[in-house]
Motif scaffolding. Structure first.
Motif, short mmCIF file in Angstrom:
data_model
loop_
_atom_site.label_atom_id
_atom_site.label_comp_id
_atom_site.label_asym_id
_atom_site.label_seq_id
_atom_site.Cartn_x
_atom_site.Cartn_y
_atom_site.Cartn_z
N ASN A 7 0.83 -1.19 0.00
CA ASN A 7 0.00 0.00 0.00
C ASN A 7 0.88 1.25 0.00
O ASN A 7 2.08 1.19 -0.26
N LYS A 8 0.28 2.35 0.34
CA LYS A 8 1.01 3.61 0.41
C LYS A 8 2.04 3.60 1.54
O LYS A 8 2.95 4.42 1.56
N ASP A 9 1.86 2.69 2.48
CA ASP A 9 2.79 2.62 3.61
C ASP A 9 4.20 2.26 3.17
O ASP A 9 5.16 2.54 3.86
N GLU A 12 8.48 -1.34 3.58
CA GLU A 12 8.82 -1.74 4.94
C GLU A 12 7.65 -2.40 5.65
O GLU A 12 7.80 -3.43 6.31
N ARG A 13 6.49 -1.81 5.50
CA ARG A 13 5.28 -2.36 6.13
C ARG A 13 4.93 -3.71 5.51
O ARG A 13 4.51 -4.64 6.20
N ALA A 14 5.11 -3.83 4.19
CA ALA A 14 4.82 -5.09 3.51
C ALA A 14 5.75 -6.19 3.98
O ALA A 14 5.33 -7.34 4.17
N LEU A 15 7.03 -5.85 4.18
CA LEU A 15 7.98 -6.85 4.67
C LEU A 15 7.64 -7.28 6.10
O LEU A 15 7.76 -8.45 6.45
#
Length: 65
Positions: A7-9, A12-15
Motif C-alpha cells: 500500500n502507500k505505507d 517496509e510495512r509489507a515486509l
C-alpha cells in the motif's frame, strides 16, 4: 502461497506483514524439518513422546489447581 499487498505505507510495512505471516504459518519450521529425511517411525515416536509430555504437564497442572 502468501500474498502481501503493498500500500502507500511502503515496502517496509509489507515486509513486516510478510514476516508475521511466515511466522504464523510456520513456514520456516516446515522448511527446517524437510532439510533431511526422517523415518516415519521416528516421526511417530517423537509425536508420542510429545503427547505424553503434554499430558503429563496437564495432569500436574490439574493437580495444582
Amino acid at each position: 502461497m502468501l500474498i502481501v499487498e503493498i500500500n502507500k505505507d511502503g515496502i517496509e510495512r509489507a515486509l513486516k506483514t510478510l514476516k508475521s505471516k511466515v511466522i504464523k504459518t510456520k513456514q520456516n519450521q516446515i522448511l527446517f524439518d524437510r532439510k533431511e529425511f526422517v523415518k516415519k517411525s521416528v516421526v511417530k515416536r517423537n509425536q508420542k513422546l510429545k503427547a505424553a509430555y503434554i499430558q503429563k504437564k496437564k495432569d500436574n497442572l490439574d493437580w495444582f489447581f
